[in-house]
Every structure is written in structure tokens, then in C-alpha cells.
Design an enzyme around this catalytic site. Sequence first.
Site, mmCIF file in Angstrom:
data_model
loop_
_atom_site.group_PDB
_atom_site.id
_atom_site.type_symbol
_atom_site.label_atom_id
_atom_site.label_comp_id
_atom_site.label_asym_id
_atom_site.label_seq_id
_atom_site.Cartn_x
_atom_site.Cartn_y
_atom_site.Cartn_z
ATOM 1 N N CYS A 1 3.687 9.506 0.457
ATOM 2 C CA CYS A 1 2.312 9.923 0.195
ATOM 3 C C CYS A 1 2.335 11.011 -0.874
ATOM 4 O O CYS A 1 3.028 12.019 -0.717
ATOM 5 C CB CYS A 1 1.681 10.451 1.478
ATOM 6 S SG CYS A 1 0.033 11.104 1.211
ATOM 7 N N HIS B 1 4.984 4.934 12.707
ATOM 8 C CA HIS B 1 4.999 4.839 11.240
ATOM 9 C C HIS B 1 5.965 5.913 10.742
ATOM 10 O O HIS B 1 5.588 7.061 10.533
ATOM 11 C CB HIS B 1 3.564 5.075 10.747
ATOM 12 C CG HIS B 1 3.373 5.050 9.268
ATOM 13 N ND1 HIS B 1 2.733 4.021 8.606
ATOM 14 C CD2 HIS B 1 3.687 5.950 8.301
ATOM 15 C CE1 HIS B 1 2.663 4.288 7.315
ATOM 16 N NE2 HIS B 1 3.238 5.456 7.100
ATOM 17 N N ARG C 1 0.840 -1.211 0.000
ATOM 18 C CA ARG C 1 0.000 0.000 0.000
ATOM 19 C C ARG C 1 0.876 1.263 0.000
ATOM 20 O O ARG C 1 1.056 1.898 -1.021
ATOM 21 C CB ARG C 1 -0.964 -0.051 1.207
ATOM 22 C CG ARG C 1 -2.105 0.947 1.139
ATOM 23 C CD ARG C 1 -1.768 2.355 1.577
ATOM 24 N NE ARG C 1 -1.251 2.452 2.938
ATOM 25 C CZ ARG C 1 -0.730 3.575 3.433
ATOM 26 N NH1 ARG C 1 -0.647 4.670 2.698
ATOM 27 N NH2 ARG C 1 -0.238 3.602 4.663
#
Length: 301
Positions: A241, A208, A13
Amino acid sequence: MTKKIKIVEVGPRDGLQNEKSFVATEDKLEFIRLLSETGLSTIEVTSFVRPDKIPQMKDAANLYPQVLKFTQEKGIATPCLVPNLKGLEVAKELGVTEISMFTATSSTFNQKNINATIEEAHARQIEVAKAALNEGMKVRGYLSTVFGCPYEKDIEDKDILDGIQRLLDLGCYEISLGDTIGVANPDQVKRITKLIAKNFDLKQMAMHFHDTEGMALANIYASLEEGIEVFDSSAAGLGGCPYAKGASGNVATDDVVNLLHKLGYETGVDMDKLHDASSFIISKIGHTAPSKFFQAYKGRK
Ligand code: HMG
Ligand code: MG
């Protein structure tokens, strides 16, 4: 007794979502099959988001059911990102058993990422979490920009604590604290983890880290010293991202497992098999692996 640390593999992902060229579904599938052989207990598979916003995840509905062939009988958790009720509907139809909801400490980042302020995202998530929990799904929460934001300069402690509280109130079993742009440093990580420990149970927290400035491993070491036991990472160190300008890959699972094993922690991950999974995905994306340990290991083989 050897202390166990859990790794949440986010390669399929977070690792792939920022890759410009589309990775074929069959290659994602083989990547996940190889990851499923490593001993990892959680592999984040994909996202049910707008395909025009994250084109790499456009095959989510096709990919997810095929992944279960490798993961189900091994009992590997296969969470998927779900931003709203529309995403949840698709997840439900496909038999997804765990979702991750995501928000941030920064409204500007949230606006760019999910077209919602913190308040709007929370209102959406109340509905999503309720419906998911009613279906018997597990719900994990991501809180992004905990250690810095590309758009808002200062993240207040209160924004971090409020963000965690809201996700816990929604019924999330674990909150993953995101260094979305990879700007955290170990002293900051220690200070913020201490603050969180005063207010919440650290057993419900995960870290994270993105590795933009090369400090993710130092930040993991600092988190370990404060008592964190769950880390997100991505095979070979891919990731980022698209709505967090300048952010590079997640800390590499290869580097994290190496660090943890050398410090005497147990992860359950077989390094040879992990290297096979990382090598495979690197061969498909056409650039080098950011992971230092991946390169070192390759050189030794
Ligand atoms: P929106 O535009 O506000 O949604 O998107 P909307 O409800 O206004 O609908 C607009 C159109 O989108 C409609 O289509 C909907 O059907 C469609 P139209 O009628 O115009 O043809 N739509 C959807 N399509 C597919 N799946 C959906 C969906 N929802 C609406 N779920 C939304 C809001 C959040 C969906 C959008 O902004 C989006 O997809 N953003 C991408 C977010 C994302 O995946 N970001 C990367 C992951 S987060 C991350 O990387 C950080 C993390 O790693 C932690 C860290 O590092 O800190 C987790
Ligand atoms: Mg991330």
C-alpha cells in the site's frame, strides 16, 4: 475429507497498486484472463479511488467491463475497492456486483490512506454499504493495521474488535484482517485469532498478510491451526500500500497454494496455470518475483 481453503486473489489490485510504472490495461486484462484459468474463485480486479492517489488504478472503469468476458461465465467473483459514494456510483454504472470497503484500526493510517479518521470512515461507509446492499451488491470489509501500524505504535484489542463489529454491522459478509505492513508473528496471530473467535464467527474472517518480514507463511500456518479458511494473496507476491511506508508485497498466491497443497488442503488452484499468470505479470513489470516458490518452480520447468 480434504478441507477446502478459499484464496482471494488480490494481485490485479493490491499486487499492482504499488508498482511505479503503469501496467497497460491490456496487460492487466491478460493477467486477469490467465488468473481466471487457474481455478481461483475470486479475483479482486481494481479500485474506484482517486487516480492521483493510486495512479495504477486509473483505468478501473475501462478495465472492469472487459474482465467480465473471462470471469462471468466461470462464476468468478470480481470485487473492487470502493471508498465512498463517488466510487460506488462508478461501480454501479459498470455493473459491479461485489465491492470491498476499507478502514483500519488506526486513525492515523486511515487519514493518510483515505483522508478520514476511523469515525469519518465509518460514517461514509454506512451510506456506501446501505446503497450497495440496496443494489444487490455483496459487500466485503477490510480492516487494516490489525497486527501493527506504521504510525501508531500499539493497536488495542478493543480497536480490532470494534472495527470488526462495525464492518459486520454494515452488512459485510466477510472481514479481511490486514497485516498491512507485514509485521505479524505466529504467536500474535494465534492470540488475536483466539480473541476474535471468542467474539465472532471465524467463518466470516479472512487473513490478509503482507510478507515484509518473511513471516506471512508462518502466520498463515498459525491461522489455519486456529480455524481460518480464507486467505488473500497475490500472484508472484507483488503488492503493498503506497500509504503504508516500508510495506512490501502480499504473501504470494504461489507460496500459499504450495503450502496448502503440501499440507493436504484443497484450493482448486492449478499450479501450472498459476505459474503462467505469475510469469506473465512478472515479464510486464520488469523486476523479479518476491515469491520463493515461483522462483523454485521456474527453476524446475
Ligand atoms: P478525498 O480527497 O477525501 O475526497 O479522497 P473528497 O470527497 O474530498 O474529493 C476530493 C476530490 O477527489 C474531488 O475531485 C472528488 O471528485 C475526487 P475535485 O472536485 O477536486 O476534482 N474523488 C474521487 N475521484 C475518483 N474516485 C473516487 C473519488 N472520491 C473523491 N472514489 C479517497 C478520499 C478515499 C477517495 C482518497 O483518499 C483515495 O482515493 N485514497 C486512495 C485509497 C487507496 O486506494 N489505498 C490503497 C488501498 S487500501 C490497502 O491497500 C489496504 C488493503 O490492501 C488491506 C491491507 O493490506 O491492510 C485493502
Ligand atoms: Mg493489502
